[in-house]
Design an enzyme around this catalytic site. Structure first.
Site, short mmCIF file in Angstrom:
data_model
loop_
_atom_site.label_atom_id
_atom_site.label_comp_id
_atom_site.label_asym_id
_atom_site.label_seq_id
_atom_site.Cartn_x
_atom_site.Cartn_y
_atom_site.Cartn_z
N THR A 42 7.62 1.42 2.74
CA THR A 42 7.67 2.78 2.21
C THR A 42 8.99 3.03 1.51
O THR A 42 9.04 3.66 0.45
CB THR A 42 7.47 3.82 3.34
OG1 THR A 42 6.22 3.57 3.98
CG2 THR A 42 7.47 5.23 2.78
N SER A 75 0.82 -1.22 0.00
CA SER A 75 0.00 0.00 0.00
C SER A 75 0.85 1.26 0.00
O SER A 75 0.36 2.35 -0.33
CB SER A 75 -0.91 0.00 1.24
OG SER A 75 -0.13 -0.03 2.42
N LYS A 76 2.12 1.14 0.37
CA LYS A 76 2.99 2.32 0.47
C LYS A 76 3.33 2.93 -0.89
O LYS A 76 3.79 4.08 -0.94
CB LYS A 76 4.27 1.96 1.22
CG LYS A 76 4.04 1.51 2.66
CD LYS A 76 3.39 2.59 3.51
CE LYS A 76 3.34 2.19 4.99
NZ LYS A 76 2.77 3.24 5.84
N ASP A 77 3.09 2.21 -1.97
CA ASP A 77 3.26 2.80 -3.30
C ASP A 77 2.41 4.06 -3.43
O ASP A 77 2.81 5.04 -4.07
CB ASP A 77 2.82 1.82 -4.39
CG ASP A 77 3.81 0.71 -4.64
OD1 ASP A 77 4.85 0.66 -3.95
OD2 ASP A 77 3.55 -0.12 -5.52
#
Length: 346
Positions: free
Chosen positions: A79, A47-49
């Site tokens: 991240t 999800s850090k994209d």
């Protein structure tokens, strides 16, 4: 007539629009309907994209980033990987201060993506000069033409998920979502989604997952930072020994804590039952979902979305290593599954 080629301009165009997948076997004893938002479908497998691309593009738009700039960040791994990926595509240098709690797999991945990596001791206070927070700040002050992303205190962390993940979940459930279950680390994911969902329907319940050894649950309940809550734990990317400004505690209805061992086993169980190869925090989120079900949080009409933040490949030397699980004493947990065996044919 010249044929048109259908292709993305670069890897960053694949960020977002991740699938929502119904959970079946692992929730067959639970009350309600359960769905996983599988963030490993992002190109950087987490999800850090979303926040990496969003924060960097905002910095470009504001003229903060210039050719040859260096991006510096504090990270438990995901991240950092996303920032390194975005940096490669956009032509920036990347320096990362990483917690020693991060798996060797994650650290190797960061180096493989061209980032310069500083591994910092995990079990020191946030204001210790050796902590990854303070090391990142020092590197920023020493590096000309650099920016410090500072995801724990960056409002854009929340904004990225408010503008992308939240609307995706609302649209994928046709507005029928009743509960969101998500791990809380920096707090950007859960806060951004929560803000959006509650704007659409204030009755949506937002349930945060915290670790034993973290201060978030007690702070949410009392408004007090209790140093006695802080002690070492093994889950990466979940919980904190400080209060991140990127967490909107007012948008979160309650927190529930999970243990290291049960979360590790649950990650393995997700792989064995649903065929989804997910990371440690996904196991933590699923463990929390089971605990919430036991407490009567859900009804037969509940539509529960749980966030699976990243991919299991980043935990091969930890959660998916029998040796690591054995060394942590996790196979001693009651009802733990028997370690898988490998047979070699001679």
């Amino acid at each position: 007539m010249k044929k048109q080629i259908s292709a993305h301009s670069n890897i960053l165009e694949l960020i977002g629009n991740t699938p929502l997948v119904r959970l079946n076997k692992i929730t067959d004893s639970l009350t309600g309907n359960f769905y996983a938002k599988v963030e490993a479908f992002n190109p950087g497998h987490s999800s850090k994209d979303r926040i990496a691309a969003y924060i960097i593009e905002e910095a470009e738009r504001k003229g903060i980033l210039k050719p040859g700039s260096t991006i510096i960040e504090t990270t438990s791994g995901n991240t950092g990987f996303s920032l390194a990926m975005v940096s490669i595509v956009k032509g920036y240098k990347c320096i990362l201060a990483v917690s020693s709690k991060s798996s060797p797999d994650k650290i190797d991945m960061l180096r493989s993506m061209g980032a310069k990596v500083y591994v910092c001791p995990a079990h020191v206070s946030a204001d210790d000069p050796r902590s990854y927070y303070e090391v990142a700040k020092r590197l920023h002050s020493e590096t000309e033409n650099s920016i410090y992303i500072n995801q724990y205190f960056n409002a854009l962390n929340i904004e990225a998920h408010y503008k992308t993940t939240g609307p995706e979940i609302w649209n994928q459930t046709n507005g029928a979502i009743t509960h969101l279950v998500a791990c809380s680390g920096t707090g950007g994911t859960i806060s951004g989604i929560a803000r959006y969902l509650k704007e659409q329907n204030p009755e949506v319940r937002v349930l945060g997952v915290d670790a034993y050894g973290s201060v978030l649950k007690k702070y949410h309940e009392t408004g007090e930072f209790d140093h006695n809550e802080v002690y070492p734990y093994r889950i990466e990317g979940l919980g904190k020994n400080l209060i991140p400004a990127a967490t909107d505690f007012n948008s979160i209805d309650r927190y529930i804590k999970v243990t290291d061992g049960e979360s590790a086993h649950m990650a393995r169980k997700i792989a064995h039952t649903e065929g989804m190869f997910v990371g440690y925090t996904s196991g933590a989120a699923m463990q929390a979902l089971h605990q919430l079900n036991m407490e009567g949080e859900f009804t037969k009409d509940s539509n529960v979305v749980v966030i699976f933040p990243d991919h299991g490949s980043r935990y091969m030397s930890k959660v998916y290593s029998n040796d690591w699980m054995e060394n942590q004493g996790f196979f001693d947990i009651q009802n733990a599954e028997t370690p898988e065996k490998v047979e070699y044919i001679k």
